[in-house]
Design a protein around this motif. Structure first.
Motif, PDB file in Angstrom:
ATOM      1  N   THR A  68       0.847  -1.189   0.000  1.00  0.00           N
ATOM      2  CA  THR A  68       0.000   0.000   0.000  1.00  0.00           C
ATOM      3  C   THR A  68       0.881   1.236   0.000  1.00  0.00           C
ATOM      4  O   THR A  68       2.011   1.218   0.482  1.00  0.00           O
ATOM      5  CB  THR A  68      -0.920   0.036   1.238  1.00  0.00           C
ATOM      6  N   MET A  69       0.356   2.283  -0.534  1.00  0.00           N
ATOM      7  CA  MET A  69       1.074   3.550  -0.554  1.00  0.00           C
ATOM      8  C   MET A  69       0.863   4.248   0.779  1.00  0.00           C
ATOM      9  O   MET A  69      -0.236   4.228   1.332  1.00  0.00           O
ATOM     10  CB  MET A  69       0.539   4.453  -1.682  1.00  0.00           C
ATOM     11  N   PRO A  70       1.927   4.844   1.308  1.00  0.00           N
ATOM     12  CA  PRO A  70       1.731   5.604   2.549  1.00  0.00           C
ATOM     13  C   PRO A  70       0.784   6.770   2.319  1.00  0.00           C
ATOM     14  O   PRO A  70       0.724   7.336   1.221  1.00  0.00           O
ATOM     15  CB  PRO A  70       3.132   6.121   2.882  1.00  0.00           C
ATOM     16  N   THR A  71       0.028   7.088   3.337  1.00  0.00           N
ATOM     17  CA  THR A  71      -0.890   8.224   3.236  1.00  0.00           C
ATOM     18  C   THR A  71      -0.350   9.373   4.066  1.00  0.00           C
ATOM     19  O   THR A  71       0.361   9.179   5.044  1.00  0.00           O
ATOM     20  CB  THR A  71      -2.293   7.852   3.747  1.00  0.00           C
ATOM     21  N   VAL A  72      -0.705  10.567   3.651  1.00  0.00           N
ATOM     22  CA  VAL A  72      -0.295  11.753   4.395  1.00  0.00           C
ATOM     23  C   VAL A  72      -1.403  12.070   5.391  1.00  0.00           C
ATOM     24  O   VAL A  72      -2.552  12.274   5.018  1.00  0.00           O
ATOM     25  CB  VAL A  72      -0.078  12.957   3.438  1.00  0.00           C
ATOM     26  N   ASP A  73      -1.053  12.069   6.665  1.00  0.00           N
ATOM     27  CA  ASP A  73      -2.030  12.337   7.710  1.00  0.00           C
ATOM     28  C   ASP A  73      -2.055  13.801   8.112  1.00  0.00           C
ATOM     29  O   ASP A  73      -3.045  14.300   8.630  1.00  0.00           O
ATOM     30  CB  ASP A  73      -1.733  11.485   8.953  1.00  0.00           C
ATOM     31  N   PHE A  74      -0.946  14.488   7.887  1.00  0.00           N
ATOM     32  CA  PHE A  74      -0.841  15.879   8.321  1.00  0.00           C
ATOM     33  C   PHE A  74       0.207  16.578   7.471  1.00  0.00           C
ATOM     34  O   PHE A  74       1.243  16.004   7.157  1.00  0.00           O
ATOM     35  CB  PHE A  74      -0.419  15.924   9.800  1.00  0.00           C
ATOM     36  N   SER A  75      -0.078  17.783   7.104  1.00  0.00           N
ATOM     37  CA  SER A  75       0.931  18.590   6.412  1.00  0.00           C
ATOM     38  C   SER A  75       0.762  20.032   6.833  1.00  0.00           C
ATOM     39  O   SER A  75      -0.312  20.462   7.256  1.00  0.00           O
ATOM     40  CB  SER A  75       0.812  18.457   4.894  1.00  0.00           C
ATOM     41  N   GLU A  76       1.843  20.760   6.723  1.00  0.00           N
ATOM     42  CA  GLU A  76       1.823  22.158   7.114  1.00  0.00           C
ATOM     43  C   GLU A  76       2.802  22.905   6.219  1.00  0.00           C
ATOM     44  O   GLU A  76       3.910  22.450   5.964  1.00  0.00           O
ATOM     45  CB  GLU A  76       2.276  22.281   8.573  1.00  0.00           C
ATOM     46  N   LYS A  77       2.360  24.061   5.731  1.00  0.00           N
ATOM     47  CA  LYS A  77       3.213  24.866   4.885  1.00  0.00           C
ATOM     48  C   LYS A  77       4.300  25.486   5.760  1.00  0.00           C
ATOM     49  O   LYS A  77       4.052  26.028   6.822  1.00  0.00           O
ATOM     50  CB  LYS A  77       2.420  25.963   4.203  1.00  0.00           C
ATOM     51  N   VAL A  78       5.537  25.342   5.275  1.00  0.00           N
ATOM     52  CA  VAL A  78       6.674  25.913   5.998  1.00  0.00           C
ATOM     53  C   VAL A  78       7.034  27.222   5.327  1.00  0.00           C
ATOM     54  O   VAL A  78       7.256  27.283   4.121  1.00  0.00           O
ATOM     55  CB  VAL A  78       7.876  24.941   5.966  1.00  0.00           C
ATOM     56  N   SER A  79       7.062  28.293   6.102  1.00  0.00           N
ATOM     57  CA  SER A  79       7.406  29.593   5.528  1.00  0.00           C
ATOM     58  C   SER A  79       8.914  29.682   5.351  1.00  0.00           C
ATOM     59  O   SER A  79       9.685  29.081   6.069  1.00  0.00           O
ATOM     60  CB  SER A  79       6.907  30.733   6.428  1.00  0.00           C
ATOM     61  N   GLN A  80       9.301  30.493   4.371  1.00  0.00           N
ATOM     62  CA  GLN A  80      10.734  30.623   4.079  1.00  0.00           C
ATOM     63  C   GLN A  80      11.264  31.910   4.596  1.00  0.00           C
ATOM     64  O   GLN A  80      11.007  32.957   4.516  1.00  0.00           O
ATOM     65  CB  GLN A  80      10.990  30.497   2.600  1.00  0.00           C
TER      66      GLN A  80
END
Length: 118
Positions: A106-118
């Motif tokens: 199975t393909m891993p799923t993304v449970d959480f993501s957050e935009k990282v500011s530069q």
């Protein structure tokens, strides 16, 4: 003590890593497909794979190149299996088959993501 109580998560880690190093492209333990993100851990006397308990007898399947068995047997994973077989009441059998079926990964799923500011 039953053989199932003697086998720990670390044993599976060593064996699985030995199979990957020997060229395995697919691995399965007791009908649970192992991927790079699969969790293998202990909870008390139980071994959990992806948080599901597995029970003895343990069956580990691996698909790989023709020389994978020889490569595995010469690896630290192979030495570990021989040690388990020689020093504990655990029956180890390694067999080779021309054809082997196992579940698809199975393909891993993304449970959480957050935009990282530069």
């Amino acid at each position: 003590t039953s053989p199932g109580e003697l086998v720990m998560d670390a044993d599976f880690h060593i064996i699985v890593n030995g199979l990957w190093a020997a060229g395995a492209s697919s691995i399965e333990i007791n009908n649970v497909r192992i991927t790079a993100s699969t969790s293998i851990r202990n909870a008390g006397k139980a071994v959990l794979i992806d948080y599901q308990p597995i029970r003895s007898p343990y069956t580990i399947k691996a698909i790989g190149p023709v020389d994978m068995r020889n490569s595995f047997e010469r690896s630290p994973g192979g030495a570990w299996v021989r040690d388990l077989d020689s020093n504990y009441p655990i029956d180890v059998q390694i067999t080779t088959r021309r054809a082997l079926r196992m579940k698809a990964g199975t393909m891993p799923t993304v449970d959480f993501s957050e935009k990282v500011s530069q």
